[in-house]
Write a protein that holds these residues in place. Structure first.
Motif, PDB file in Angstrom:
ATOM      1  N   LYS A 126       0.639  -1.223   0.046  1.00 34.37           N
ATOM      2  CA  LYS A 126      -0.014  -0.021  -0.136  1.00 34.37           C
ATOM      3  C   LYS A 126       0.838   1.486   0.029  1.00 34.37           C
ATOM      4  N   PHE A 127       1.922   1.224   0.865  1.00 35.07           N
ATOM      5  CA  PHE A 127       2.636   2.591   0.939  1.00 35.07           C
ATOM      6  C   PHE A 127       4.096   2.614   0.029  1.00 35.07           C
ATOM      7  N   LEU A 128       3.851   2.463  -1.264  1.00 36.53           N
ATOM      8  CA  LEU A 128       5.090   2.123  -2.122  1.00 36.53           C
ATOM      9  C   LEU A 128       6.075   3.259  -1.892  1.00 36.53           C
ATOM     10  N   ASP A 129       5.668   4.362  -1.397  1.00 35.72           N
ATOM     11  CA  ASP A 129       6.796   5.422  -1.167  1.00 35.72           C
ATOM     12  C   ASP A 129       7.595   5.282  -0.169  1.00 35.72           C
ATOM     13  N   LYS A 130       7.189   4.344   0.920  1.00 30.67           N
ATOM     14  CA  LYS A 130       8.082   4.308   2.111  1.00 30.67           C
ATOM     15  C   LYS A 130       9.234   3.539   1.706  1.00 30.67           C
ATOM     16  N   ARG A 131      10.442   3.928   2.492  1.00 28.94           N
ATOM     17  CA  ARG A 131      11.828   3.306   2.088  1.00 28.94           C
ATOM     18  C   ARG A 131      12.233   2.745   3.558  1.00 28.94           C
ATOM     19  N   TYR A 132      12.635   1.472   3.362  1.00 27.65           N
ATOM     20  CA  TYR A 132      13.379   0.998   4.390  1.00 27.65           C
ATOM     21  C   TYR A 132      14.487   1.371   4.920  1.00 27.65           C
ATOM     22  N   GLY A 133      14.551   1.628   6.310  1.00 30.12           N
ATOM     23  CA  GLY A 133      15.732   2.240   6.937  1.00 30.12           C
ATOM     24  C   GLY A 133      15.571   3.697   6.988  1.00 30.12           C
ATOM     25  N   GLU A 174     -10.335   5.593   2.650  1.00 30.31           N
ATOM     26  CA  GLU A 174      -9.882   4.686   1.705  1.00 30.31           C
ATOM     27  C   GLU A 174      -9.187   3.377   2.571  1.00 30.31           C
ATOM     28  N   TYR A 175      -9.269   3.555   3.850  1.00 28.49           N
ATOM     29  CA  TYR A 175      -8.843   2.278   4.718  1.00 28.49           C
ATOM     30  C   TYR A 175      -9.849   1.241   4.528  1.00 28.49           C
ATOM     31  N   THR A 176     -11.106   1.589   4.870  1.00 26.33           N
ATOM     32  CA  THR A 176     -12.231   0.736   4.689  1.00 26.33           C
ATOM     33  C   THR A 176     -12.190  -0.156   3.396  1.00 26.33           C
ATOM     34  N   GLU A 177     -11.696   0.551   2.325  1.00 29.45           N
ATOM     35  CA  GLU A 177     -11.957  -0.103   0.905  1.00 29.45           C
ATOM     36  C   GLU A 177     -10.383  -0.967   0.937  1.00 29.45           C
ATOM     37  N   TYR A 178      -9.479  -0.511   1.406  1.00 28.16           N
ATOM     38  CA  TYR A 178      -8.272  -1.572   1.664  1.00 28.16           C
ATOM     39  C   TYR A 178      -8.487  -2.603   2.502  1.00 28.16           C
ATOM     40  N   VAL A 179      -9.178  -2.630   3.736  1.00 25.22           N
ATOM     41  CA  VAL A 179      -9.526  -3.926   4.686  1.00 25.22           C
ATOM     42  C   VAL A 179     -10.326  -4.704   3.711  1.00 25.22           C
ATOM     43  N   LYS A 180     -11.475  -4.083   3.179  1.00 24.34           N
ATOM     44  CA  LYS A 180     -12.536  -4.952   2.381  1.00 24.34           C
ATOM     45  C   LYS A 180     -11.843  -5.863   1.329  1.00 24.34           C
ATOM     46  N   ALA A 181     -10.617  -5.274   0.646  1.00 26.22           N
ATOM     47  CA  ALA A 181     -10.254  -5.888  -0.471  1.00 26.22           C
ATOM     48  C   ALA A 181      -9.020  -7.058   0.262  1.00 26.22           C
ATOM     49  N   SER A 182      -8.694  -6.885   1.610  1.00 27.43           N
ATOM     50  CA  SER A 182      -7.694  -7.651   1.964  1.00 27.43           C
ATOM     51  C   SER A 182      -8.081  -8.974   2.065  1.00 27.43           C
ATOM     52  N   ALA A 183      -7.404 -10.113   2.050  1.00 29.10           N
ATOM     53  CA  ALA A 183      -7.850 -11.518   2.071  1.00 29.10           C
ATOM     54  C   ALA A 183      -7.424 -11.969   3.685  1.00 29.10           C
ATOM     55  N   GLY A 184      -7.821 -13.279   3.879  1.00 29.12           N
ATOM     56  CA  GLY A 184      -7.668 -13.838   5.227  1.00 29.12           C
ATOM     57  C   GLY A 184      -8.628 -13.118   6.387  1.00 29.12           C
TER      58      GLY A 184
END
Lengths: 237, 300
Positions: B118-125, B247-257
């Motif tokens: 979801k957060f493609l702009d976030k960088r590790y470290g 948009e979070y609700t949409e994200y959760v609804k689309a999530s599996a498991g």
């Protein structure tokens, strides 16, 4: 879905059904799944303890080369090895003390010399008691008493807050009543007995809430398993 | 009439437990198939967590500890995901660790589900780091309280901790703005309160399994900013997030498991109704039997 994921799904699905079969009655499938779970869990925790405690905190100090070999990359290998080799020898050899205590624990398996394990147990209990005592005193005793010293009449923005006041009264009365129930130096008669009796009711409400939460936890796990079985069935069709 | 009453009570008292199992199973499966959902309203105890994470200035440093294993995933997973999502949304810097060996793998899965997807702009470290598991239970909390880098010389992948930009200003637990625990036992949230929160006056909040929740409630609100108790707590945080960020609700609804705690509260509610029904029936049967015994005694 990869082949390994597919296999994991099938193994998980079949084992779930084997465990659930106990709800009908005890059977060899359930026994197999149960024993497999116990065995795998024991082995897993043993391996975890070996690689996360024994190797880095014990063997690595005597033989830093081991840490170099198990490191995930050369940079880490160099870092951890130099960190240990830079230590004075006595600091590294001090690790012999926990090693000896660890071996003492194993003496429980010997017919003679099992008493040595008590030394190790005494150390563990002493350390745990010492570490936990101050924190429990602070967080579960002093802070909890402080949290009970609250106003019974709450005024918010110049007006009487009925809900907050009732909430505080219930907390204060509940704590006092439950404490009185456990006070046995005075006979539970008269107002003291009545308060103690209401303390039982307070405790029953607390136990009921805990039971309700336990039910919720178990149903949540059932939902999780059903969701998993749904994924498994979806993968078949 | 008396006979009918007697027969019903006797039948209910002798009811095969497998009938109850089947009914509970149906109460869970049917709502799941029907995707039955009930509205969830966040309670003040869960809103406390949401409000704190929401009110922290962007770039605040947050410690997230994943202290659970696969056994409690249905309860803990939605909590961890919601907290991580919220932190990422608010651009906080998240330091992830685990007191449980199984917690590291769970944290990795949460990172993949939330950050990588979801957060493609976030960088590790730079925006988040996975410190991983270290043995020691509350002893580890004690150690990192004063010297985090002494215990975590590398991240979970074995890279020197000092090479990460986000580790420059973080040396001890008191450097964190908040500690968020997603826990299911010991060591867990209780230890975070005792050995970190109370000791260093660091705000602590989080979620625990429903079984453990009653043990943690006494810490709220003075020692614990907020608490998610089991699936209901997770659903409330998801609802709070969904109210503010649709948009979070949409994200959760689309999530599996089992990520969608709000949806899972549907079967949960129906199963509870079935259990309440049996508790009521069981009690009525008990009192009728008591009355019958009393009548028999009087008759004798």
């Amino acid at each position: 879905m990869t082949v390994s994921e597919y296999i994991v799904l099938w193994v998980g699905g079949l084992l779930t059904l084997m465990i659930f079969s106990f709800l009908y009655k005890d059977n060899p499938f359930y026994k197999f799944a149960e024993h497999l779970f116990v065995g795998v869990s024991a082995a897993y925790w043993m391996v975890v303890a070996f690689w996360t405690t024994l190797i880095p905190n014990m063997m690595g100090y005597f033989f830093p080369g081991i840490l170099g070999k198990i490191a995930t990359n050369p940079q880490e290998a160099e870092m951890v090895m130099s960190a240990i080799t830079d230590l004075p020898m006595y600091a590294r050899l001090l690790r012999i003390v926990p090693l000896i205590f660890g071996l003492f624990m194993l003496t429980r398996l010997l017919p003679k010399g099992a008493w040595l394990s008590r030394w190790a147990m005494a150390f563990i209990i002493g350390f745990s008691a010492g570490t936990n005592l101050t924190r429990f005193l602070q967080s579960d005793f002093v802070a909890q008493i402080k949290s009970t010293l609250i106003p019974l009449i709450v005024i918010n923005n110049g007006s009487f807050d009925f809900i907050a006041s009732m909430s505080n009264i219930v907390i204060v009365f509940g704590v006092i009543a439950a404490l009185i129930y456990f006070f046995f130096s005075k006979e539970h008669k008269g107002w003291f007995g009545k308060t103690a009796k209401s303390g039982i009711w307070i405790l029953m409400v607390a136990f009921g809430a805990a039971f309700g939460y336990t039910v919720m936890a178990r149903i949540s796990l059932l939902i999780g398993r059903m969701s998993f079985l749904g994924t498994w069935i979806d993968s078949i069709f | 009439m008396a006979n009918k009453e007697t027969n019903f009570v006797d039948r209910m008292q002798k009811l095969d437990r497998r009938v109850i199992f089947v009914l509970i199973w149906l109460a869970v499966v049917i709502p799941m198939l029907m995707k039955l959902e009930f509205p969830v309203r966040p309670s003040p105890v869960v809103e406390g967590i949401f409000d704190k994470v929401e009110s922290l200035p962007s770039g605040s440093i947050v410690l997230m500890s994943f202290d659970y294993g696969p056994a409690t995933v249905p309860e803990n997973e939605p909590m961890g995901d919601a907290l991580l999502y919220h932190c990422m949304l608010k651009n906080h810097k998240v330091y992830i660790m685990a007191l449980w060996p199984t917690g590291e793998a769970e944290a990795n899965r949460a990172i993949e589900r939330v950050i990588t997807n979801k957060f493609l702009d976030k960088r590790y470290g730079k925006d988040y780091i996975q410190l991983g598991f270290k043995a020691g239970n509350q002893g580890l909390i004690n150690a990192i309280y004063s010297d985090l880098k002494g215990m975590y010389t590398t991240d979970a992948a074995g890279v020197d901790i000092n090479t990460f930009a986000m580790m420059k200003d973080v040396n001890k637990l008191t450097d964190f703005d908040i500690i968020l625990g997603v826990c299911s036992g010991r060591p867990g949230l209780k230890e975070w309160v005792q050995f970190a929160g109370d000791r260093g006056n660091i705000p602590v909040a989080g979620g625990v399994t429903a079984v453990e929740a009653p043990l943690l409630y006494p810490y709220y609100p003075s020692q614990l900013l907020g608490l998610m108790g089991g699936l209901q707590g997770a659903a409330e945080l998801q609802a709070a997030l969904g109210n503010k960020y649709p948009e979070y609700t949409e994200y959760v609804k689309a999530s599996a498991g089992s990520v969608n705690a709000v949806r899972n509260m549907g079967p949960q509610t129906i199963a509870h109704l079935v259990i309440i029904f049996f508790v009521v029936i069981g009690n009525i049967g008990f009192f009728i039997q008591q009355r019958r015994k009393k009548q028999e005694r009087v008759g004798l």
